[in-house]
Enzyme design. Structure first.
Site, PDB file in Angstrom:
ATOM      1  N   HIS A 145       1.324   4.866  -2.421  1.00 22.85           N
ATOM      2  CA  HIS A 145       0.970   5.722  -3.560  1.00 22.85           C
ATOM      3  C   HIS A 145       2.255   6.359  -4.053  1.00 22.85           C
ATOM      4  CE1 HIS A 145      -3.365   5.523  -2.475  1.00 22.85           C
ATOM      5  NE2 HIS A 145      -2.853   5.362  -1.267  1.00 22.85           N
ATOM      6  N   ASP A 196       1.834   3.985   2.805  1.00 25.38           N
ATOM      7  CA  ASP A 196       0.804   4.854   2.206  1.00 25.38           C
ATOM      8  C   ASP A 196       1.420   6.022   1.417  1.00 25.38           C
ATOM      9  OD1 ASP A 196      -1.814   5.450   1.578  1.00 25.38           O
ATOM     10  OD2 ASP A 196      -2.385   6.193   3.553  1.00 25.38           O
ATOM     11  N   HIS A 229       0.860  -1.193   0.000  1.00 25.19           N
ATOM     12  CA  HIS A 229       0.000   0.000   0.000  1.00 25.19           C
ATOM     13  C   HIS A 229       0.887   1.230   0.000  1.00 25.19           C
ATOM     14  CE1 HIS A 229      -3.768   2.119   1.881  1.00 25.19           C
ATOM     15  NE2 HIS A 229      -3.082   2.943   1.110  1.00 25.19           N
ATOM     16  N   HIS A 273      -9.523   1.132  -1.227  1.00 25.90           N
ATOM     17  CA  HIS A 273      -9.467   1.771   0.086  1.00 25.90           C
ATOM     18  C   HIS A 273     -10.887   1.704   0.688  1.00 25.90           C
ATOM     19  CE1 HIS A 273      -5.676   3.308  -1.270  1.00 25.90           C
ATOM     20  NE2 HIS A 273      -5.526   4.155  -0.274  1.00 25.90           N
ATOM     21  N   GLU A 290     -11.152   3.487   6.135  1.00 27.84           N
ATOM     22  CA  GLU A 290     -10.076   4.370   6.628  1.00 27.84           C
ATOM     23  C   GLU A 290     -10.780   5.463   7.442  1.00 27.84           C
ATOM     24  OE1 GLU A 290      -8.035   6.610   3.560  1.00 27.84           O
ATOM     25  OE2 GLU A 290      -6.390   7.205   4.900  1.00 27.84           O
TER      26      GLU A 290
HETATM   27  N1  ADE Z   1      -4.490   8.785  -1.833  1.00 27.12           N
HETATM   28  C1  ADE Z   1      -3.250   8.839  -1.340  1.00 27.12           C
HETATM   29  N2  ADE Z   1      -3.255   8.452  -0.060  1.00 27.12           N
HETATM   30  C2  ADE Z   1      -4.534   8.140   0.270  1.00 27.12           C
HETATM   31  C3  ADE Z   1      -5.182   7.687   1.435  1.00 27.12           C
HETATM   32  N3  ADE Z   1      -4.532   7.465   2.582  1.00 27.12           N
HETATM   33  N4  ADE Z   1      -6.507   7.497   1.398  1.00 27.12           N
HETATM   34  C4  ADE Z   1      -7.175   7.730   0.271  1.00 27.12           C
HETATM   35  N5  ADE Z   1      -6.625   8.162  -0.854  1.00 27.12           N
HETATM   36  C5  ADE Z   1      -5.307   8.367  -0.865  1.00 27.12           C
HETATM   37 ZN    ZN Z   2      -3.662   4.807   0.527  1.00 32.27          ZN
END
Ligand code: ADE
Ligand code: ZN
Length: 337
Positions: free
Chosen positions: A20, A279, A18, A198, A201
């Site tokens: 980005h 993340d 996970h 996702h 969260e």
């Molecule tokens: N895009 C980048 N990080 C994210 C996250 N933690 N939650 C949702 N979208 C994202």
């Molecule tokens: Zn994320």
């Protein structure tokens, strides 16, 4: 019992599921790219950028994250971004990665999807050859945008599907339920892609259910609010549905007030297939080692728990069986001393 040290965590073979890529853009590289691409940033210095990284919630962060991504224009920029991340992985002994990228963040600014995918996939290929890091790439749809925009993105990605293992869903979660994208995800599965999303969260446990039932995901990204639904917890344990948890992200975005309140180790002990991930490490104060270290410091994570978290990541990964066995062997052979 000895405590888990940062050095031991650095050397422990790890897997990241996970991440980005746009969230691994360090302020130094952001400034360098802004200069070479002649893009104006709303910051005067690198220090000022770092000072701006105080967030009250997910949206607060996303506003700054999309702003930062505007410096990425050319294939070389995407290459440099992914390569910087892979070099960091090599230094922390992360041996397999499955990064996300957000094509809409770039195509909406006139950057061709081909530019994005060529730059990233060339870096991933070099990462495999030069650093021994295996990888699989995941294309994420932005959930605050429409279903039609996601369909259009999937169509643009079709010529490059040999370089993409699956699709995901990210961006603002509240009020954007997974089922908004049921038909896009069905099309992606028809094209042979795996799916992740996702959910849970900031959004409710109900979104974890609909990610599983409607989007037919292989993993849930975050999923920490699953604990609010006992039936869901039973399902997660029995199915071994993985959760890609991101401890430092969760405290930076105030999903948990403090790391000592994080539920990842409780879920691990209950038999949920939880994993540790970073993340958006450039924004949240750390990569893989720092995320594991935060759990050691705040929650007294043991060596066995750390090893189990890595083995969960191997189990949850999209690596082929031969690669999974190689990584399992690396973890088993890992010298404790
Ligand atoms: N895009 C980048 N990080 C994210 C996250 N933690 N939650 C949702 N979208 C994202
Ligand atoms: Zn994320």
């Amino acid at each position: 019992m000895s405590t888990v040290t940062r050095d031991w965590l650095d050397r422990l073979p790890k897997v990241e599921l996970h991440l980005h890529l746009e969230g691994s853009l360090e302020p130094e590289l952001m400034f360098e790219m802004a200069q070479r691409n002649k893009i104006e940033l709303p910051f005067d210095s690198i220090e000022q950028v770092r000072e701006a990284y105080e967030f009250s919630n997910l949206q607060d962060f996303l506003d700054i994250y999309y702003q930062g991504a505007k410096v990425l224009l050319l294939e070389q920029d995407f290459y440099d971004l992914a390569w910087a991340y892979l070099k960091k992985c090599a230094r922390q002994n992360v041996v397999h990665v499955e990064p996300f990228f957000d094509p809409q963040t770039h195509t909406d600014r006139g950057v061709a999807i081909e530019t994005v995918i060529n730059g990233i996939s060339r870096a991933l290929a070099d990462g495999e050859k030069q650093l021994g890091i295996s990888s699989q790439l995941i294309l994420c749809f932005l959930r605050h945008l429409s279903e039609a925009a996601a369909f259009d993105t999937l169509r643009q990605a079709e010529p490059y599907l040999d370089r993409i293992i699956g699709v995901g869903l990210d961006s603002s979660e509240k009020g954007q339920p997974p089922e908004k994208f049921s038909r896009v995800f069905a099309s992606a599965r028809d094209l042979g892609l795996l799916t992740v999303a996702h959910a849970g969260e900031e959004g409710p446990a109900e979104y974890v259910w609909t990610a599983i039932k409607d989007l037919k995901v292989s993993r849930v990204d975050h999923g920490v609010r699953s604990v609010e639904d006992p039936e869901l917890m039973t399902y997660l344990v029995e199915s071994r549905m993985p959760l890609t948890v991101c401890p430092l992200s969760n405290t930076k975005l105030r999903v948990f007030d403090d790391m000592s309140r994080h539920n990842i180790l409780e879920m691990l002990e209950q038999g949920v297939c939880v994993t540790v991930n970073s993340d958006d490490p450039a924004y949240f104060g750390g990569y893989m080692t720092e995320n594991f270290d935060a759990l050691a410091q705040a929650l007294d994570m043991s060596h066995d728990q750390a090893r189990q978290l890595v083995l969960n990541s191997v189990e949850a990964s999209f690596a082929d069986d031969a690669r999974k066995q190689e990584i399992q062997a690396l973890v088993a052979e890992f010298d404790d001393s």
